[in-house]
Design a protein around this motif. Structure first.
Motif, PDB file in Angstrom:
ATOM      1  N   LYS A 143     -14.970  53.831 -83.326  1.00  0.00           N
ATOM      2  CA  LYS A 143     -14.497  53.145 -84.600  1.00  0.00           C
ATOM      3  C   LYS A 143     -14.277  54.110 -85.660  1.00  0.00           C
ATOM      4  CE  LYS A 143     -17.652  49.911 -85.370  1.00  0.00           C
ATOM      5  NZ  LYS A 143     -18.296  50.486 -84.342  1.00  0.00           N
ATOM      6  N   ASN A 187     -10.942  45.822 -71.984  1.00  0.00           N
ATOM      7  CA  ASN A 187     -10.207  45.722 -73.234  1.00  0.00           C
ATOM      8  C   ASN A 187     -10.341  46.964 -73.980  1.00  0.00           C
ATOM      9  OD1 ASN A 187      -9.220  43.853 -75.455  1.00  0.00           O
ATOM     10  ND2 ASN A 187     -11.365  44.299 -76.246  1.00  0.00           N
ATOM     11  N   ARG A 189      -8.170  48.115 -85.688  1.00  0.00           N
ATOM     12  CA  ARG A 189      -8.428  46.615 -86.226  1.00  0.00           C
ATOM     13  C   ARG A 189      -9.017  45.845 -84.842  1.00  0.00           C
ATOM     14  NH1 ARG A 189      -3.882  45.112 -86.768  1.00  0.00           N
ATOM     15  NH2 ARG A 189      -3.604  43.810 -85.043  1.00  0.00           N
ATOM     16  N   LYS A 190      -8.530  46.124 -83.758  1.00  0.00           N
ATOM     17  CA  LYS A 190      -8.856  45.219 -82.660  1.00  0.00           C
ATOM     18  C   LYS A 190     -10.218  45.767 -82.084  1.00  0.00           C
ATOM     19  CE  LYS A 190      -4.226  43.701 -81.015  1.00  0.00           C
ATOM     20  NZ  LYS A 190      -3.271  43.862 -79.900  1.00  0.00           N
ATOM     21  N   ALA A 221     -12.560  47.053 -83.880  1.00  0.00           N
ATOM     22  CA  ALA A 221     -13.528  46.661 -84.713  1.00  0.00           C
ATOM     23  C   ALA A 221     -13.968  45.208 -84.256  1.00  0.00           C
ATOM     24  CB  ALA A 221     -13.150  46.635 -86.196  1.00  0.00           C
ATOM     25  N   GLN A 222     -13.045  44.423 -83.935  1.00  0.00           N
ATOM     26  CA  GLN A 222     -13.215  42.945 -83.374  1.00  0.00           C
ATOM     27  C   GLN A 222     -13.843  42.776 -81.943  1.00  0.00           C
ATOM     28  OE1 GLN A 222      -9.348  41.396 -83.983  1.00  0.00           O
ATOM     29  NE2 GLN A 222      -9.541  41.411 -86.338  1.00  0.00           N
ATOM     30  N   SER A 223     -13.869  43.757 -81.333  1.00  0.00           N
ATOM     31  CA  SER A 223     -14.117  43.756 -79.793  1.00  0.00           C
ATOM     32  C   SER A 223     -15.902  44.018 -79.752  1.00  0.00           C
ATOM     33  CB  SER A 223     -13.626  44.948 -78.942  1.00  0.00           C
ATOM     34  OG  SER A 223     -14.483  46.203 -79.503  1.00  0.00           O
ATOM     35  N   ASN A 224     -16.356  43.972 -78.249  1.00  0.00           N
ATOM     36  CA  ASN A 224     -17.416  44.434 -78.090  1.00  0.00           C
ATOM     37  C   ASN A 224     -18.055  45.591 -77.749  1.00  0.00           C
ATOM     38  OD1 ASN A 224     -18.015  41.399 -77.722  1.00  0.00           O
ATOM     39  ND2 ASN A 224     -17.359  41.661 -75.377  1.00  0.00           N
ATOM     40  N   TYR A 225     -17.447  46.432 -78.629  1.00  0.00           N
ATOM     41  CA  TYR A 225     -17.565  47.900 -78.430  1.00  0.00           C
ATOM     42  C   TYR A 225     -19.136  48.284 -78.730  1.00  0.00           C
ATOM     43  CZ  TYR A 225     -17.560  52.993 -79.721  1.00  0.00           C
ATOM     44  OH  TYR A 225     -17.798  54.288 -79.603  1.00  0.00           O
ATOM     45  N   ASN A 226     -19.590  47.817 -79.951  1.00  0.00           N
ATOM     46  CA  ASN A 226     -20.894  48.391 -80.282  1.00  0.00           C
ATOM     47  C   ASN A 226     -21.903  47.950 -79.136  1.00  0.00           C
ATOM     48  OD1 ASN A 226     -20.098  49.441 -82.585  1.00  0.00           O
ATOM     49  ND2 ASN A 226     -20.614  47.495 -83.803  1.00  0.00           N
TER      50      ASN A 226
END
Length: 361
Positions: free
Chosen positions: A138, A305, A184-185, A187-192
């Motif tokens: 991010k 994703n 943007r996407k 930040a809204q994902s399950n990345y963390n």
């Protein structure tokens, strides 16, 4: 071979038959197989991390890596009397993966999945884990987007613009919008959560899984054929001549210098992006890479994703931007102008592929 190199070679328990020159190294035919020998200028701690990764692969059934050869003193790094350091690694008869050969590309994707299945729960020290976790994607996207914006302002304000700069402004808006959308996407994902899980499981990425480091194995007879030049070799004529037995396997994976702990899907992204750029974003190549990998190591929807978002981000455009901004801007090579034009022309085909990938998320 220099006397200093010869001195360092005496610290190994091997018998050398032939010596070949390679780019920045020597290839040695020995009684223990083909070896690569070169000067070493890296960090010992980093090398120990890399060694742990390759030893883990070897111990769990994946032998075809460039394992370090230890010295008589059981050290990875050899040193001559002048303090110059060297390393020796296993090497292989073979050729680099041909990214335009679909069957080789599929084999390479399957090979990556096999490695990823093994590269979990690797026993690192606490210090090794702390110093080898992947950067926050991010933050990387945000930083790169700021850089794109800054360079755009610089180019726009120039009174006289060269061919590269005119083309750059022509393509900028589309690529910048992709960068903003990806950030943007993400930040809204399950990345963390995915990254935390990867760190908790000590999942390891190769870090540079490109065609240079994927060797399609051949036997010696094939490798020495007149029509074939092994990767990195300058000449095929040894300084002395002998014959060794032939051996052949499937694929070897080399050069783990950039390996790190993180989400393994990033390796698949890096390989996939290179393949797709080489093949004009042909949907067949992209879908077959995913399928070949998924058959061995299933890709979850959250991982898919992340793969989509990595592909969405205009990394090649950012790299060209970064190179331009940090170079002599009064003259840009025709090669870099062509690179910019190529990715600009490919962008519509890339969008079509991403649309298909997004439809299955």
């Amino acid at each position: 071979m220099e006397d200093r190199s010869q001195e360092a070679l005496k610290r190994y328990r091997i018998k050398i038959y032939n010596i070949y020159r390679a780019r920045g190294a020597f290839l040695l035919e020995t009684d223990c197989g083909l070896k690569l020998f070169k000067c070493f200028e890296g960090s010992k701690n980093r090398t120990m991390f890399e060694n742990k990764v390759k030893e883990h692969l070897f111990q769990h059934g994946y032998p075809n890596t460039d394992l370090f050869v230890r010295t008589l003193d059981d050290e990875i790094i050899s040193e001559d009397s002048s303090g110059c350091q060297y390393i020796m690694k296993n090497w292989f008869w073979g050729e680099e993966c041909n990214l335009k050969d679909l069957s080789q590309v599929e084999e390479a994707a399957a090979n990556l999945a096999k490695m990823h299945c093994i590269l979990k729960n690797v026993e690192f020290s606490v210090e090794q884990i702390e110093h080898n976790i992947s950067p926050d994607l991010k933050l990387t996207f945000e930083k790169r987007n700021r850089e794109l914006k800054r360079v755009k302002s610089y180019v726009r304000d120039k009174k006289q613009k060269n061919e590269f700069e005119l083309s750059y402004l022509n393509y900028y808006d589309n690529f910048y919008e992709q960068g903003i959308a990806a950030a943007r996407k993400l930040a809204q994902s399950n990345y963390n959560a995915l990254l935390a899980e990867a760190v908790a499981n000590c999942s390891v990425c190769h870090g540079n899984y490109t065609y240079h480091n994927i060797i399609m194995l051949k036997n010696k007879t094939e490798a020495m054929a007149r029509t074939y030049i092994p990767p990195g070799w300058i000449n095929k004529q040894p300084l002395s001549v002998t014959e060794l037995g032939d051996s052949v396997g499937a694929i070897a994976t080399t050069n783990f210098e950039k390996s790190y702990i993180g989400m393994q899907i990033t390796d698949l992204y890096q390989f996939m992006r290179k393949v797709m750029e080489k093949n004009d974003w042909d949907v067949l190549y992209g879908s077959n890479i995913i399928e070949a990998y998924d058959r061995i190591k299933p890709i979850s929807k959250p991982e898919l994703n992340i793969l989509y978002l990595l592909l969405l981000y205009p990394e090649k455009f950012w790299k060209i931007t970064n190179f331009y901004y940090n170079s002599k801007k009064s003259w840009i090579s025709g090669r870099n102008i062509q690179k910019l034009i190529t990715i600009g022309e490919q962008n519509e085909k890339k969008d079509r592929f991403l649309y298909r990938l997004e439809s299955i998320l």
